[in-house]
Design a protein around this motif. Sequence first.
Motif, PDB file in Angstrom:
ATOM      1  N   THR A 163       6.461  -4.730  -1.097  1.00 22.41           N
ATOM      2  CA  THR A 163       5.010  -4.864  -1.028  1.00 22.41           C
ATOM      3  C   THR A 163       4.586  -4.369   0.339  1.00 22.41           C
ATOM      4  O   THR A 163       5.075  -4.845   1.361  1.00 22.41           O
ATOM      5  N   LYS A 165       1.261  -3.801   2.622  1.00 21.24           N
ATOM      6  CA  LYS A 165      -0.166  -4.053   2.809  1.00 21.24           C
ATOM      7  C   LYS A 165      -0.637  -3.180   3.963  1.00 21.24           C
ATOM      8  O   LYS A 165      -0.145  -3.281   5.075  1.00 21.24           O
ATOM      9  N   ILE A 170      -2.959  -3.147  -1.142  1.00 19.11           N
ATOM     10  CA  ILE A 170      -1.580  -3.583  -1.365  1.00 19.11           C
ATOM     11  C   ILE A 170      -0.915  -2.591  -2.313  1.00 19.11           C
ATOM     12  O   ILE A 170      -1.417  -2.316  -3.400  1.00 19.11           O
ATOM     13  N   LYS A 172       2.603  -1.822  -4.325  1.00 20.32           N
ATOM     14  CA  LYS A 172       3.824  -2.485  -4.792  1.00 20.32           C
ATOM     15  C   LYS A 172       4.759  -1.455  -5.405  1.00 20.32           C
ATOM     16  O   LYS A 172       4.322  -0.566  -6.132  1.00 20.32           O
TER      17      LYS A 172
END
Length: 188
Positions: A163, A165, A170, A172
Motif C-alpha cells: 500500500t 499512500k 492510496i 494498492k
Amino acid sequence: MNNKAQIALFIILGFVILTGMGFIYFISGNISSEKVQIEVEKIEKIAFSSDSLQNFMELCFKNLAFEGIDYTSLRGGYFILPKKSYDEGILKTAYYFYEDVSLFPKIGVIESSISDYIKAYGDICFENLKNLTYFADINYKIENVSTKILADSIVININAPATIKLNQEIHKFENFNIRINNNSLYDV
C-alpha cells in the motif's frame, strides 16, 4: 527495456526536472508558493500513477532477478551452498560431482534459489521507491516468490501486498510478474 519501463522512467525524470524548475522559480520570487504547490501536485499525480509505480517496481524486480540469476549461477545453481561445495575465499560454488556421484542441481532447486535471492533482497526495490518518493507512506510485505524456468524464458511471480499512500491517494498492489526471455540458464 520495454516501453512501460521507459515511460515510467521518463515520467519520473520529468517530475524531478519540473519540481526543480518550480523550486528555482519559487526562490527567485517569480511565482507564488501556492502556484508552485499546485503545479507540483499536478506533476506528482501524473508521475506517480498506479501504472508508473507498478512499472517502476517491476523494473526494479526484473533487475533484481538478473542479479539473482547471476548470483545463483556463480554458486552452481544454489542460493545457499550445500554441504558438498567449494568455499575458499571469494570463490564459493557447489560440487557437481563428488566421489563419482552426480550432484547436479535439479531445475526445482535452481528455481527455488532464484526465488530465495529475490525474497532476501526484494526490500531494496521498496526502499528505492521510498528514497525516490521520500514523502510517501509505503507499507509492504514480500510473502512469496515463485520462479519457473521454461524452455525459452524465466517467469517470476512476486506476491508482495503493498500500500503506497502518496498525495492523499492510496495505491494498492498485490503481485508483480516478471518474464526474462531467451533463457539458457539450465542448459548451460
